[in-house]
Design a protein around this motif. Structure first.
Motif, PDB file in Angstrom:
ATOM      1  N   GLN A 138       0.845  -1.196   0.000  1.00 18.27           N
ATOM      2  CA  GLN A 138       0.000   0.000   0.000  1.00 18.27           C
ATOM      3  C   GLN A 138       0.882   1.248   0.000  1.00 18.27           C
ATOM      4  O   GLN A 138       1.862   1.329   0.737  1.00 18.27           O
ATOM      5  CB  GLN A 138      -0.888  -0.001   1.252  1.00 18.27           C
ATOM      6  CG  GLN A 138      -1.844   1.198   1.290  1.00 18.27           C
ATOM      7  CD  GLN A 138      -2.580   1.293   2.615  1.00 18.27           C
ATOM      8  OE1 GLN A 138      -2.720   0.293   3.330  1.00 18.27           O
ATOM      9  NE2 GLN A 138      -3.032   2.483   2.964  1.00 18.27           N
ATOM     10  N   VAL A 139       0.519   2.227  -0.826  1.00 15.73           N
ATOM     11  CA  VAL A 139       1.187   3.536  -0.792  1.00 15.73           C
ATOM     12  C   VAL A 139       0.086   4.593  -0.802  1.00 15.73           C
ATOM     13  O   VAL A 139      -0.761   4.618  -1.690  1.00 15.73           O
ATOM     14  CB  VAL A 139       2.117   3.739  -2.027  1.00 15.73           C
ATOM     15  CG1 VAL A 139       2.802   5.098  -1.954  1.00 15.73           C
ATOM     16  CG2 VAL A 139       3.159   2.637  -2.113  1.00 15.73           C
ATOM     17  N   ASP A 140       0.083   5.455   0.226  1.00 12.52           N
ATOM     18  CA  ASP A 140      -0.954   6.489   0.320  1.00 12.52           C
ATOM     19  C   ASP A 140      -0.566   7.756  -0.437  1.00 12.52           C
ATOM     20  O   ASP A 140      -1.418   8.446  -0.986  1.00 12.52           O
ATOM     21  CB  ASP A 140      -1.199   6.862   1.790  1.00 12.52           C
ATOM     22  CG  ASP A 140      -1.618   5.663   2.620  1.00 12.52           C
ATOM     23  OD1 ASP A 140      -2.436   4.862   2.123  1.00 12.52           O
ATOM     24  OD2 ASP A 140      -1.108   5.506   3.752  1.00 12.52           O
ATOM     25  N   LEU A 141       0.730   8.059  -0.401  1.00  9.92           N
ATOM     26  CA  LEU A 141       1.208   9.320  -0.985  1.00  9.92           C
ATOM     27  C   LEU A 141       2.520   9.071  -1.721  1.00  9.92           C
ATOM     28  O   LEU A 141       3.403   8.369  -1.217  1.00  9.92           O
ATOM     29  CB  LEU A 141       1.428  10.357   0.132  1.00  9.92           C
ATOM     30  CG  LEU A 141       2.118  11.666  -0.249  1.00  9.92           C
ATOM     31  CD1 LEU A 141       1.231  12.509  -1.168  1.00  9.92           C
ATOM     32  CD2 LEU A 141       2.478  12.472   1.008  1.00  9.92           C
ATOM     33  N   ILE A 142       2.641   9.648  -2.926  1.00  9.06           N
ATOM     34  CA  ILE A 142       3.900   9.562  -3.664  1.00  9.06           C
ATOM     35  C   ILE A 142       4.395  10.967  -3.953  1.00  9.06           C
ATOM     36  O   ILE A 142       3.656  11.800  -4.502  1.00  9.06           O
ATOM     37  CB  ILE A 142       3.725   8.783  -4.996  1.00  9.06           C
ATOM     38  CG1 ILE A 142       3.373   7.328  -4.697  1.00  9.06           C
ATOM     39  CG2 ILE A 142       4.990   8.860  -5.848  1.00  9.06           C
ATOM     40  CD1 ILE A 142       3.118   6.467  -5.924  1.00  9.06           C
ATOM     41  N   LEU A 143       5.636  11.245  -3.539  1.00 13.75           N
ATOM     42  CA  LEU A 143       6.311  12.491  -3.914  1.00 13.75           C
ATOM     43  C   LEU A 143       7.094  12.173  -5.182  1.00 13.75           C
ATOM     44  O   LEU A 143       8.047  11.392  -5.150  1.00 13.75           O
ATOM     45  CB  LEU A 143       7.242  12.963  -2.791  1.00 13.75           C
ATOM     46  CG  LEU A 143       6.575  13.199  -1.428  1.00 13.75           C
ATOM     47  CD1 LEU A 143       7.608  13.633  -0.390  1.00 13.75           C
ATOM     48  CD2 LEU A 143       5.466  14.244  -1.531  1.00 13.75           C
ATOM     49  N   LEU A 144       6.687  12.755  -6.293  1.00 10.95           N
ATOM     50  CA  LEU A 144       7.144  12.299  -7.601  1.00 10.95           C
ATOM     51  C   LEU A 144       7.850  13.397  -8.386  1.00 10.95           C
ATOM     52  O   LEU A 144       7.329  14.506  -8.516  1.00 10.95           O
ATOM     53  CB  LEU A 144       5.914  11.807  -8.390  1.00 10.95           C
ATOM     54  CG  LEU A 144       6.108  11.382  -9.838  1.00 10.95           C
ATOM     55  CD1 LEU A 144       7.012  10.157  -9.934  1.00 10.95           C
ATOM     56  CD2 LEU A 144       4.753  11.085 -10.485  1.00 10.95           C
ATOM     57  N   ASP A 145       9.027  13.058  -8.925  1.00  8.77           N
ATOM     58  CA  ASP A 145       9.704  13.964  -9.846  1.00  8.77           C
ATOM     59  C   ASP A 145       9.168  13.725 -11.257  1.00  8.77           C
ATOM     60  O   ASP A 145       8.755  12.614 -11.588  1.00  8.77           O
ATOM     61  CB  ASP A 145      11.222  13.701  -9.800  1.00  8.77           C
ATOM     62  CG  ASP A 145      12.024  14.771 -10.534  1.00  8.77           C
ATOM     63  OD1 ASP A 145      11.430  15.784 -10.963  1.00  8.77           O
ATOM     64  OD2 ASP A 145      13.242  14.605 -10.686  1.00  8.77           O
ATOM     65  N   VAL A 146       9.186  14.769 -12.102  1.00 13.52           N
ATOM     66  CA  VAL A 146       8.686  14.621 -13.478  1.00 13.52           C
ATOM     67  C   VAL A 146       9.729  13.941 -14.369  1.00 13.52           C
ATOM     68  O   VAL A 146       9.405  13.165 -15.253  1.00 13.52           O
ATOM     69  CB  VAL A 146       8.304  16.008 -14.065  1.00 13.52           C
ATOM     70  CG1 VAL A 146       8.008  15.912 -15.553  1.00 13.52           C
ATOM     71  CG2 VAL A 146       7.092  16.576 -13.340  1.00 13.52           C
ATOM     72  N   THR A 147      11.011  14.262 -14.103  1.00  7.89           N
ATOM     73  CA  THR A 147      12.086  13.757 -14.968  1.00  7.89           C
ATOM     74  C   THR A 147      12.684  12.492 -14.379  1.00  7.89           C
ATOM     75  O   THR A 147      13.390  12.534 -13.374  1.00  7.89           O
ATOM     76  CB  THR A 147      13.191  14.828 -15.120  1.00  7.89           C
ATOM     77  OG1 THR A 147      12.565  16.070 -15.437  1.00  7.89           O
ATOM     78  CG2 THR A 147      14.161  14.463 -16.218  1.00  7.89           C
ATOM     79  N   LEU A 148      12.365  11.358 -15.003  1.00  4.51           N
ATOM     80  CA  LEU A 148      12.864  10.056 -14.546  1.00  4.51           C
ATOM     81  C   LEU A 148      13.537   9.358 -15.728  1.00  4.51           C
ATOM     82  O   LEU A 148      13.253   9.675 -16.879  1.00  4.51           O
ATOM     83  CB  LEU A 148      11.713   9.204 -14.005  1.00  4.51           C
ATOM     84  CG  LEU A 148      11.015   9.742 -12.750  1.00  4.51           C
ATOM     85  CD1 LEU A 148       9.742   8.961 -12.479  1.00  4.51           C
ATOM     86  CD2 LEU A 148      11.942   9.691 -11.540  1.00  4.51           C
ATOM     87  N   PRO A 149      14.423   8.390 -15.471  1.00  2.00           N
ATOM     88  CA  PRO A 149      15.164   7.776 -16.573  1.00  2.00           C
ATOM     89  C   PRO A 149      14.331   6.896 -17.501  1.00  2.00           C
ATOM     90  O   PRO A 149      14.700   6.688 -18.648  1.00  2.00           O
ATOM     91  CB  PRO A 149      16.237   6.940 -15.865  1.00  2.00           C
ATOM     92  CG  PRO A 149      15.760   6.751 -14.469  1.00  2.00           C
ATOM     93  CD  PRO A 149      14.896   7.924 -14.150  1.00  2.00           C
ATOM     94  N   ASP A 150      13.203   6.376 -17.002  1.00  2.00           N
ATOM     95  CA  ASP A 150      12.468   5.424 -17.840  1.00  2.00           C
ATOM     96  C   ASP A 150      11.092   5.906 -18.301  1.00  2.00           C
ATOM     97  O   ASP A 150      10.714   5.747 -19.452  1.00  2.00           O
ATOM     98  CB  ASP A 150      12.334   4.067 -17.121  1.00  2.00           C
ATOM     99  CG  ASP A 150      11.681   4.186 -15.747  1.00  2.00           C
ATOM    100  OD1 ASP A 150      11.537   5.318 -15.240  1.00  2.00           O
ATOM    101  OD2 ASP A 150      11.308   3.150 -15.171  1.00  2.00           O
ATOM    102  N   ILE A 151      10.326   6.521 -17.406  1.00  2.00           N
ATOM    103  CA  ILE A 151       8.961   6.963 -17.751  1.00  2.00           C
ATOM    104  C   ILE A 151       8.863   8.430 -17.331  1.00  2.00           C
ATOM    105  O   ILE A 151       9.277   8.767 -16.223  1.00  2.00           O
ATOM    106  CB  ILE A 151       7.894   6.153 -16.960  1.00  2.00           C
ATOM    107  CG1 ILE A 151       8.094   4.641 -17.123  1.00  2.00           C
ATOM    108  CG2 ILE A 151       6.484   6.555 -17.347  1.00  2.00           C
ATOM    109  CD1 ILE A 151       7.298   3.784 -16.142  1.00  2.00           C
ATOM    110  N   ASN A 152       8.293   9.290 -18.177  1.00  2.00           N
ATOM    111  CA  ASN A 152       8.159  10.673 -17.692  1.00  2.00           C
ATOM    112  C   ASN A 152       7.035  10.747 -16.655  1.00  2.00           C
ATOM    113  O   ASN A 152       6.095   9.950 -16.673  1.00  2.00           O
ATOM    114  CB  ASN A 152       7.970  11.669 -18.852  1.00  2.00           C
ATOM    115  CG  ASN A 152       6.561  11.672 -19.412  1.00  2.00           C
ATOM    116  OD1 ASN A 152       5.592  11.959 -18.714  1.00  2.00           O
ATOM    117  ND2 ASN A 152       6.433  11.321 -20.679  1.00  2.00           N
ATOM    118  N   GLY A 153       7.177  11.690 -15.743  1.00  2.00           N
ATOM    119  CA  GLY A 153       6.266  11.787 -14.604  1.00  2.00           C
ATOM    120  C   GLY A 153       4.815  11.980 -14.986  1.00  2.00           C
ATOM    121  O   GLY A 153       3.912  11.545 -14.267  1.00  2.00           O
TER     122      GLY A 153
END
Length: 209
Positions: A49-64
């Motif tokens: 389970q994950v309630d909250l994700i702090l996510l960057d837009v620039t990732l090596p495989d999938i864009n945010g």
């Protein structure tokens, strides 16, 4: 109060460690892990389970932006808060459209981050002050609106973005190189840009490519 099971997704280990340190004493947050790419957080979510994700837009495989949609497909209840250096209005708006609940720049204060976590946990949308300024000022391209392209122009634009020459495009589409060059000139006029590099950049910003 139950703590939000929180994952950090960023391709910079220093950022992950910094956020863990900043948030370790927060009453409403429990960090469950840091992930360096999109695939690893999606894999983790299949059995955790994950309630909250702090996510960057620039990732090596999938864009945010795309990852927001994938996360929501995996778990609709997971709240996504973007934490990025990207300041393009089009990117900010697209992440929200794709399911993110907020957007902060990485130079935001801990108070702004804390406030946004509290807001998105309540089901609200939250932006840092700088992001509010950005989204209240539409760019020149957005004010003009997206140019209307014919099916052939869209086809040629995609091939130009792939780096193909007029001759190759002509061969692929059974056209004369002169016809392809005319389409190139029309695209430059429609987008009101100076050259092909600018054309491709604006087409990406407007999500035509």
């Amino acid at each position: 109060m139950d703590k939000l099971l929180t994952a950090i997704v960023d391709d910079h280990p220093i950022v992950i460690e910094g956020l863990k340190t900043m948030l370790q004493n927060e009453e409403n947050v429990q960090i469950v892990g840091g992930f360096g790419d999109g695939e690893s957080i999606l894999f983790y979510m299949k059995s955790n389970q994950v309630d909250l994700i702090l996510l960057d837009v620039t990732l090596p495989d999938i864009n945010g932006m795309d990852l927001c949609q994938m996360i929501k497909k995996e778990s609709l209840s997971t709240v996504i808060l973007i934490l990025s250096n990207r300041t393009e209005r089009s990117i900010i708006m697209q992440t929200i459209q794709n399911g993110a609940s907020g957007y902060l720049l990485k130079n935001s204060s801990i108070d702004e981050l804390r406030n946004c976590i509290a807001e998105v946990a309540k089901g609200n949308i939250c932006f840092s002050k700088e992001v509010i300024d950005i989204i209240s000022r539409p760019s020149k391209n957005e004010l003009q609106g997206r140019p209307r392209l014919t099916r052939r122009e869209k086809q040629i634009l995609i091939l130009i973005a792939e780096g193909k020459t007029s001759q190759t495009i002509a061969n692929d589409l059974f056209l004369s190189p002169l016809t392809v060059d005319t389409h190139r000139k029309n695209l430059i006029q429609k987008f009101e840009v100076k050259n092909m590099a600018e054309l491709i950049k604006v087409a990406y910003e407007q999500f035509i490519l």
